[in-house]
Structure formats: structure tokens, C-alpha cells
Design an enzyme around this catalytic site. Structure first.
Site, short mmCIF file in Angstrom:
data_model
loop_
_atom_site.label_atom_id
_atom_site.label_comp_id
_atom_site.label_asym_id
_atom_site.label_seq_id
_atom_site.Cartn_x
_atom_site.Cartn_y
_atom_site.Cartn_z
CG ASP A 10 -1.82 1.22 1.28
OD1 ASP A 10 -2.60 1.41 0.32
OD2 ASP A 10 -1.73 2.00 2.24
CB SER A 11 0.18 4.75 -0.79
OG SER A 11 -0.96 4.92 0.01
CB CYS A 73 -2.85 1.07 -2.70
SG CYS A 73 -2.78 2.81 -3.18
CD GLU A 151 -1.26 7.79 6.64
OE1 GLU A 151 -0.28 8.55 6.71
OE2 GLU A 151 -1.27 6.72 5.99
CB CYS A 185 -9.24 5.16 -0.02
SG CYS A 185 -7.66 5.48 0.79
CG HIS A 187 -5.78 5.63 4.57
ND1 HIS A 187 -5.02 5.13 3.56
CD2 HIS A 187 -4.92 6.16 5.48
CE1 HIS A 187 -3.74 5.35 3.82
NE2 HIS A 187 -3.65 5.97 4.98
#
Length: 270
Positions: A10-11, A73, A151, A185, A187
Site C-alpha cells: 500500500d502507499s 491501494c 493518519e 480507499c 484508509h
């Protein structure tokens, strides 16, 4: 029984929500995770840059002899078909299984998609969804602030910052009446409570990490590639930036204490 690991990249840390789902659905599997924390986010990068990064990430994971790689991702998955054919192993993504789930789950034919700018710009979801229903209506919305807010831990109901941003991004989709919303996404599942609370119980949220894990479980089962380790698989973690504070952040995404080691790697050398 095949004890080779599953590679996941993932990024940054968002792909750990996919690792969480893999551990739930495939508890016997060993997992090697790479988070490209030195080059996050991917959601604002060009197509050519995403291709370059995806190639490097896969080359890094190949040294562990994985039986499959999961592109955890959505932004990187938009170039997966270009990159995957260069490698002699299955490279699965999060987009296709999520598109299938959304198309088959909607009741009123109105599907919303929220994702990074790169994923929305690619237009990759729309044709995949319409493969399963030509008359389905799809509306998309880029949500560039979600990743940095996640994050930074701004994920809980009652947090005025994330609730304000959610309303700003999703009010039009709510007013439109979509009954299915793809969280495009990895996240975004950490915002499940806030997004779900705003959209209402009648809107089904599609977790792309969970759909990817389900697709991989089917793939491995059909080909007799499961590890089947009764004691549970092991995890190794790698990042392209500092490992400082990784365990604490990882536990936020995994929703459990982090097991396994974490090491920093120079991804630019791959």
C-alpha cells in the site's frame, strides 16, 4: 498446503486494514506487508508514477517468494492490469471485488464511490460496476482530506473536524439517495462509524479491503494453495520511511496489538 506468504503493499498504512481482513478470513496465512510511507500519498500521483511505484513494490515483495500479491491501494490498483502482466504470479487488487459487491448489493441502483483523486480520475470503477448492471447509476467524489485525517487519528464520532469534512464531501451523495457507498480507499474503513452515522443505516458501506480478502480466500481455496497453519500465520512489516512510531500507528489500523517485526527498506533500489 502452501506455506509461502501473501505479499501485500500500500502507499502507507491504510493497507493494514486489508491485512486485518486477511488475518480474519485467512488466519493460517503468512503475510509480508510493505507500506510505502516515504512516498505517501499515492492518491495525488500521476499514472506513470503509480506504474513506477507499483513495479518497485512488487519487485521488493518477490524476494519473499509470495504465492500471491494483493495491491491494497485503490490508487495503485488502477494501474495493476498494466503492471501485473510483467510478473509470473497472481497480483490481485481491491477494485474488482469491490465493484462486484456494490453492483450486486444495491437495491435502488444508485451507487456512490468515494476515493482519492487518482482513483476517481482513473474512472476504473465505473465500467467494472456496469459489467454487472448496465442501468446502475454511479456518482463519485474525491475525498483528498480523508487520508491525512485518518493518519492523524481524526477518526472518531464526535470529532468536529472529521464530521465537518464528511458532511462537506458526502452531503450530495446522501441527498441523491445512494443506498450503496464504496469506500474506495483502504484508509476509509477507519471512518466507518463517522461515514455510516452520517449516511444512515439504509446505506451499505463497501469495505474494499474486506472484499479483496474474500476474493483472495476464494482464489487460494479453489487452487488448493491455503497454508492451513493451525497455530496462525506470521506477519512481517516493511516501510520505506522511518520505523519510529510504526507499531502504535499500525495498531490503530489493525485494531489489535501488532505482532511481527518492522524494518525500513530502500524501495528506490528495486
Amino acid at each position: 498446503m502452501d506455506n509461502r506468504p501473501i505479499g501485500v503493499f500500500d502507499s502507507g498504512l491504510g493497507g493494514l486494514t486489508t491485512v486485518r481482513q486477511l488475518r480474519r478470513q485467512l488466519p493460517g496465512e503468512n503475510i509480508v506487508y510493505f507500506g510505502d510511507t516515504g512516498r505517501v500519498p499515492y492518491g495525488t500521483k500521476s499514472r506513470q508514477t503509480l506504474i513506477k511505484y507499483a513495479r518497485q513494490n512488487i519487485r521488493f515483495l518477490l524476494q519473499f517468494d509470495p504465492k500471491a500479491i494483493v495491491v491494497a491501494c485503490n490508487s495503485a490498483d488502477t494501474v495493476r492490469s498494466v503492471v501485473a502482466e510483467e510478473f509470473d504470479l497472481p497480483v490481485l487488487g481491491v477494485v474488482e471485488p469491490s465493484a462486484l459487491r456494490a453492483a450486486t448489493a444495491t437495491r435502488n441502483g444508485r451507487i456512490g464511490l468515494i476515493a482519492t483523486p487518482a482513483t476517481i480520475r482513473s474512472g476504473v470503477y465505473e465500467p467494472l460496476i456496469r459489467q454487472h448492471g448496465e442501468n446502475l447509476e454511479i456518482r463519485t467524489r474525491a475525498c483528498p482530506l480523508f487520508v491525512p485525517l485518518v493518519e492523524n487519528g481524526r477518526t472518531e464520532p464526535g470529532d468536529v473536524v472529521i464530521e465537518t469534512v464528511v458532511k462537506e464531501y458526502l452531503q450530495d451523495l446522501k441527498d441523491w439517495g445512494c443506498d450503496t457507498l464504496v469506500l474506495g480507499c483502504t484508509h476509509y474503513p477507519l471512518l466507518n462509524a463517522v461515514i455510516g452515522g452520517f449516511m444512515g443505516e439504509e446505506t451499505l458501506l463497501i469495505n474494499s479491503g474486506a472484499e479483496a480478502a474474500r476474493a483472495l480466500a476464494s482464489y487460494l481455496t479453489e487452487r488448493d494453495l491455503l497454508n492451513g497453519n493451525a497455530e496462525g500465520g506470521k506477519c512481517e512489516y516493511y516501510v520505506s520511511d522511518s520505523t519510529e512510531g510504526f507499531a502504535e500507528l499500525a495498531e490503530h489500523f489493525l485494531k489489535c496489538p501488532m505482532d511481527g517485526t518492522v524494518q525500513q527498506v530502500d524501495i528506490g533500489s528495486y
